[in-house]
Design a protein around this motif. Sequence first.
Motif, short mmCIF file in Angstrom:
data_model
loop_
_atom_site.label_atom_id
_atom_site.label_comp_id
_atom_site.label_asym_id
_atom_site.label_seq_id
_atom_site.Cartn_x
_atom_site.Cartn_y
_atom_site.Cartn_z
N ASP A 113 -7.19 -15.52 5.65
CA ASP A 113 -8.22 -14.58 4.51
C ASP A 113 -7.78 -13.61 3.98
N CYS A 114 -7.69 -12.71 5.09
CA CYS A 114 -7.37 -10.69 4.94
C CYS A 114 -5.71 -10.45 4.60
N PRO A 115 -5.03 -10.92 5.21
CA PRO A 115 -3.71 -10.77 4.29
C PRO A 115 -3.56 -11.35 2.80
N VAL A 116 -3.81 -12.12 3.04
CA VAL A 116 -3.86 -12.85 1.33
C VAL A 116 -4.86 -12.01 0.21
N LEU A 117 -5.92 -12.17 0.29
CA LEU A 117 -6.19 -11.11 -0.14
C LEU A 117 -5.63 -9.79 -0.01
N GLU A 118 -5.02 -8.84 0.76
CA GLU A 118 -4.55 -7.31 0.97
C GLU A 118 -3.59 -7.99 -0.15
N ARG A 119 -2.57 -8.33 0.12
CA ARG A 119 -1.00 -8.83 -0.62
C ARG A 119 -1.69 -8.97 -1.97
N ALA A 120 -2.77 -9.97 -2.40
CA ALA A 120 -3.46 -9.66 -3.63
C ALA A 120 -3.97 -8.03 -4.22
N LEU A 121 -4.67 -7.48 -3.30
CA LEU A 121 -4.75 -6.21 -3.93
C LEU A 121 -3.97 -4.92 -3.75
N GLU A 123 -1.27 -5.77 -5.18
CA GLU A 123 -0.45 -6.45 -6.49
C GLU A 123 -0.66 -5.83 -7.92
N VAL A 124 -2.17 -5.81 -7.72
CA VAL A 124 -3.23 -5.05 -8.74
C VAL A 124 -2.98 -3.52 -8.60
N GLN A 125 -2.62 -2.42 -7.81
CA GLN A 125 -2.86 -1.36 -7.35
C GLN A 125 -4.54 -0.87 -7.18
N LEU A 126 -5.26 -1.92 -6.20
CA LEU A 126 -6.10 -1.82 -5.38
C LEU A 126 -6.80 -1.88 -4.62
N SER A 127 -5.75 -1.92 -3.53
CA SER A 127 -6.02 -1.31 -1.91
C SER A 127 -6.93 -0.21 -1.87
N HIS A 128 -6.37 0.62 -1.87
CA HIS A 128 -6.92 2.08 -1.54
C HIS A 128 -8.60 1.63 -2.06
N ALA A 129 -8.58 1.06 -3.06
CA ALA A 129 -10.25 1.75 -3.89
C ALA A 129 -10.94 0.18 -3.05
N PHE A 130 -10.37 -0.32 -2.31
CA PHE A 130 -11.44 -1.82 -1.40
C PHE A 130 -11.43 -1.57 -0.50
#
Length: 159
Positions: A113-121, A123-130
């Motif tokens: 789940d974390c790798p899939v969620l991380e890739r999706a985040l 892609e939409v440039q939300l990793s830092h905010a997450f």
Amino acid sequence: MSACSSTMRNPAEIQGTLVFFDLETTGPGPGCDIVQLGAVSGGYSFNLYVVPRCKIYKGASALAGLRVRHHQLFFHRWPVPTKSHQEVLTAFLGFLQTLGRPLLVDHNVWQFDCPVLERALEEVQLSHAFRQVVAGFLDTFSLCQELLKGQGLRTRRVW
């Protein structure tokens, strides 16, 4: 730094809100797409669907009851409202922000789940905010393995 690197592996370190979450995806591989993102914490819940950008594997469809026909997502033959990946992930961050800086709990979070969620985040440039919103992750699969060690129980793959 990845979204998954803010980890908390020791249950004794848990402080604050726990959010139990899960993803339904198009398949078992790392390149799969999110179809549903759900979470619950206390009396609060989150559940949104996405029309995937790739084909749903038969096993994933049978397991989750989700199918796509003519760009419409169905759950056991009933159409469900969907949002874009950007909208779902942005809404998920908003949900998490209302809970302070929660710890996300999931079964098999490290391997899937974390790798899939991380890739999706990403892609939409939300990793830092997450990373700013989440305190870390707790994997119930790892906890189960530790608790059931030596009990003679075996795991079974769904796929």
